[in-house]
Enzyme design. Structure first.
Site, PDB file in Angstrom:
ATOM      1  N   LYS A  32       0.806  -1.225   0.000  1.00 12.10           N
ATOM      2  CA  LYS A  32       0.000   0.000   0.000  1.00 12.10           C
ATOM      3  C   LYS A  32       0.835   1.270   0.000  1.00 12.10           C
ATOM      4  O   LYS A  32       0.347   2.338  -0.375  1.00 12.10           O
ATOM      5  CB  LYS A  32      -0.959   0.012   1.193  1.00 12.10           C
ATOM      6  CG  LYS A  32      -0.309   0.116   2.547  1.00 12.10           C
ATOM      7  CD  LYS A  32      -1.367   0.176   3.648  1.00 12.10           C
ATOM      8  CE  LYS A  32      -0.746   0.310   5.015  1.00 12.10           C
ATOM      9  NZ  LYS A  32      -1.781   0.392   6.083  1.00 12.10           N
ATOM     10  N   CYS A  39      11.772  -0.769   7.122  1.00  9.56           N
ATOM     11  CA  CYS A  39      13.233  -0.918   7.191  1.00  9.56           C
ATOM     12  C   CYS A  39      13.951  -0.031   6.181  1.00  9.56           C
ATOM     13  O   CYS A  39      14.847   0.728   6.526  1.00  9.56           O
ATOM     14  CB  CYS A  39      13.609  -2.371   6.961  1.00  9.56           C
ATOM     15  SG  CYS A  39      15.400  -2.639   6.865  1.00  9.56           S
ATOM     16  N   LYS A  48      20.810   3.943   9.713  1.00  7.94           N
ATOM     17  CA  LYS A  48      22.230   3.595   9.626  1.00  7.94           C
ATOM     18  C   LYS A  48      23.006   4.618   8.804  1.00  7.94           C
ATOM     19  O   LYS A  48      24.185   4.861   9.054  1.00  7.94           O
ATOM     20  CB  LYS A  48      22.402   2.191   9.030  1.00  7.94           C
ATOM     21  CG  LYS A  48      21.692   1.103   9.809  1.00  7.94           C
ATOM     22  CD  LYS A  48      21.925   1.208  11.306  1.00  7.94           C
ATOM     23  CE  LYS A  48      20.974   0.344  12.109  1.00  7.94           C
ATOM     24  NZ  LYS A  48      19.641   0.890  12.291  1.00  7.94           N
ATOM     25  N   ALA A 268       9.816   6.636  20.827  1.00 10.92           N
ATOM     26  CA  ALA A 268      10.579   5.440  20.455  1.00 10.92           C
ATOM     27  C   ALA A 268      10.307   4.348  21.480  1.00 10.92           C
ATOM     28  O   ALA A 268      11.221   3.756  22.042  1.00 10.92           O
ATOM     29  CB  ALA A 268      12.068   5.770  20.387  1.00 10.92           C
ATOM     30  N   ALA A 318      14.678  -6.698  10.736  1.00 10.57           N
ATOM     31  CA  ALA A 318      14.508  -6.865   9.290  1.00 10.57           C
ATOM     32  C   ALA A 318      15.076  -8.184   8.792  1.00 10.57           C
ATOM     33  O   ALA A 318      14.459  -8.868   7.965  1.00 10.57           O
ATOM     34  CB  ALA A 318      15.165  -5.696   8.554  1.00 10.57           C
ATOM     35  N   HIS A 442      46.136 -12.071  13.274  1.00  9.36           N
ATOM     36  CA  HIS A 442      46.611 -11.090  14.249  1.00  9.36           C
ATOM     37  C   HIS A 442      47.307  -9.941  13.511  1.00  9.36           C
ATOM     38  O   HIS A 442      48.058 -10.187  12.567  1.00  9.36           O
ATOM     39  CB  HIS A 442      47.605 -11.751  15.213  1.00  9.36           C
ATOM     40  CG  HIS A 442      48.263 -10.779  16.147  1.00  9.36           C
ATOM     41  ND1 HIS A 442      47.629 -10.281  17.268  1.00  9.36           N
ATOM     42  CD2 HIS A 442      49.499 -10.200  16.111  1.00  9.36           C
ATOM     43  CE1 HIS A 442      48.448  -9.450  17.889  1.00  9.36           C
ATOM     44  NE2 HIS A 442      49.596  -9.378  17.212  1.00  9.36           N
TER      45      HIS A 442
END
Length: 455
Positions: A32, A39, A48, A268, A318, A442
């Site tokens: 819709k 997301c 992000k 939130a 997500a 390493h």
């Protein structure tokens, strides 16, 4: 050829459509709003992108420490250089590219995409309301993947549309001088991190006594220390009992009697499910605000109806939704598949980053398992020390009697990437003795996992 209808084009819906099409089904996807769902359009990807900008700024700001001479001037210049408009443009470009990518994949897979709102007519028919009118579609199977929406408590309900939530936060024209973030979960902590990095005075309110109450206590402690150091105002163990609009912004009254005045408010507090438009009663299915009850392994609701993503109430992530969508599609197409909720990794993209997978110590102990923890701190890691990123730790959790891996936690630089080492080990059902044979390069952050195994 099976006719399958997917209701919802988010991170559960479109992967389900692609999976079903690959298995030979005739697939129609109904969305819709925008493909990608919460997301892609107002959740994971925009946040992000914003957080990456914030973290890059923090790195640049800390780099001033390499030069004592003129450091203060350089810091001031960096502070002034933050351009929120450019951050928004960068985020919008990223979102657009990914949306176009989804459209391309669906078209390539011959998935029919309808823009409209779907509702059940009966157990074999769905009606879709589009701009052109109503269209009835018969089906052999349906996957419900309608997602969730921001939850508004009574104190905020009257201000819906006037305060921010994750649906409209990324449409903000300019940053306010101050913001109250109600909710100290993943969304609240990530947005508080971003806002503070861009000079906003942040008040973070969480009714539980600690941040990220669903995570391990050690994780909460590290994030509390980091946020306190950055002067984010933390109000823990209290709730906002009332929020009123003022001439200059908003005034919040807290349950302990305290008052906070800010220019803006971000809700939130979590997510809620609303499937009223689907008319599930016509197919004998009930739902609550937490979602639709499914078989947690097959994602089946009943007969030829499955569900995936936030609407199931299993896990609001997500990547969990994507896996659920794929499993639901396979089972609907006659290919047996199983979803394992406990093997899905979690990540919080704050500074420091936080991640976990499998059982927490508390969850394991609640099941009567004797837990052994194996922890190593980045403070003792060569790469972390060399780069000045020594905050945090990794921790393996095992069954003290059998050595079987139960879960893992990572807090610190690159935690959202490092957790996949533990996720693969958990999926492969490794014991800790088997993991000890793995050689890590390493110096790397990843070798901290190996160091923890020997403790």
């Amino acid at each position: 050829m099976k006719k399958i209808i997917i209701i919802g084009g988010g991170p559960a819906g479109y992967p389900a459509a692609l999976e079903a099409a690959a298995l030979g089904a005739e697939v129609t996807l109904v969305e819709k709003n925008k493909l990608g769902g919460v997301c892609l359009n107002c959740g994971c990807i925009p946040s992000k992108s914003f957080l990456d900008a914030a973290h890059r700024f923090q790195a640049a700001f800390s780099a001033v420490g390499f030069s004592a001479e003129g450091a203060q001037t350089a810091a001031e210049q960096l502070f002034q250089a933050r351009d929120f408009e450019q951050v928004k443009k960068r985020q919008q470009v990223a979102t657009q590219k990914l949306t176009q990518g989804i459209s391309f994949l669906l078209k390539k897979a011959n998935v029919t995409v309808l823009t409209g709102e779907a509702s059940f007519v009966d157990e074999h028919t769905v009606e879709v309301q589009t701009e052109q009118g109503k269209q009835k579609l018969s089906f052999d199977g349906v996957i419900i993947a309608t997602g969730s929406q921001a939850f508004y408590p009574p104190a905020l309900e009257a201000l819906r549309g006037k305060v921010y939530d994750n649906a409209n936060f990324f449409e903000m024209e300019k940053l306010p001088a101050s913001m109250a973030v109600i909710g100290g979960g993943v969304i609240g902590c990530e947005m508080a991190d971003f806002l503070q990095s861009f000079g906003v005075e942040v008040h973070l309110i969480e009714m539980q006594p600690r941040l990220l109450p669903l995570e391990d206590e050690g994780v909460s402690r590290v994030l509390f220390q980091a946020f306190t150091k950055r002067k984010i105002n933390l109000h823990l163990g209290v709730s906002a009992t009332s929020v009123s609009q003022t001439q200059d912004g908003f005034e919040l009254t807290l349950s302990d009697g305290g008052k906070i005045k800010t220019q803006q408010v971000l809700a939130a507090i979590g997510r809620t499910v609303d499937v009223s438009a689907l008319h599930l009663e016509r197919v004998g299915i009930s739902a609550t605000r937490k979602g639709i009850q499914v078989n947690p392994q097959t994602l089946q609701v009943k007969d030829n109806i499955y569900a995936a993503g936030d609407v199931t109430g299993l896990l609001q992530l997500a990547h969990a939704a994507t896996r659920q969508g794929q499993v639901a599609a396979r089972n609907l197409c006659g290919v047996s598949a199983v979803y394992h909720n406990e093997r899905v990794p979690h990540a919080v993209y704050t500074t420091p980053e936080i991640s976990s997978v499998g059982l927490s110590a508390a969850q394991a102990q609640a099941q009567g398992i004797e837990v052994k923890a194996h922890k190593s701190f980045f403070l003792a890691n060569g790469r972390a020390v060399a780069q000045g990123q020594t905050e945090g730790y990794v921790e393996w959790l095992s069954d003290a009697k059998t050595g079987k891996l139960l879960g893992a936690v990572c807090v610190g630089a690159q935690a959202s990437e490092l957790i996949h080492i533990a996720a693969v080990a958990l999926e492969a059902q490794f014991t800790l003795s088997q993991l000890k044979d793995v050689v890590f390069a390493h110096p790397t952050f990843a070798e901290t996992w190996s160091e923890a195994l020997h403790k």
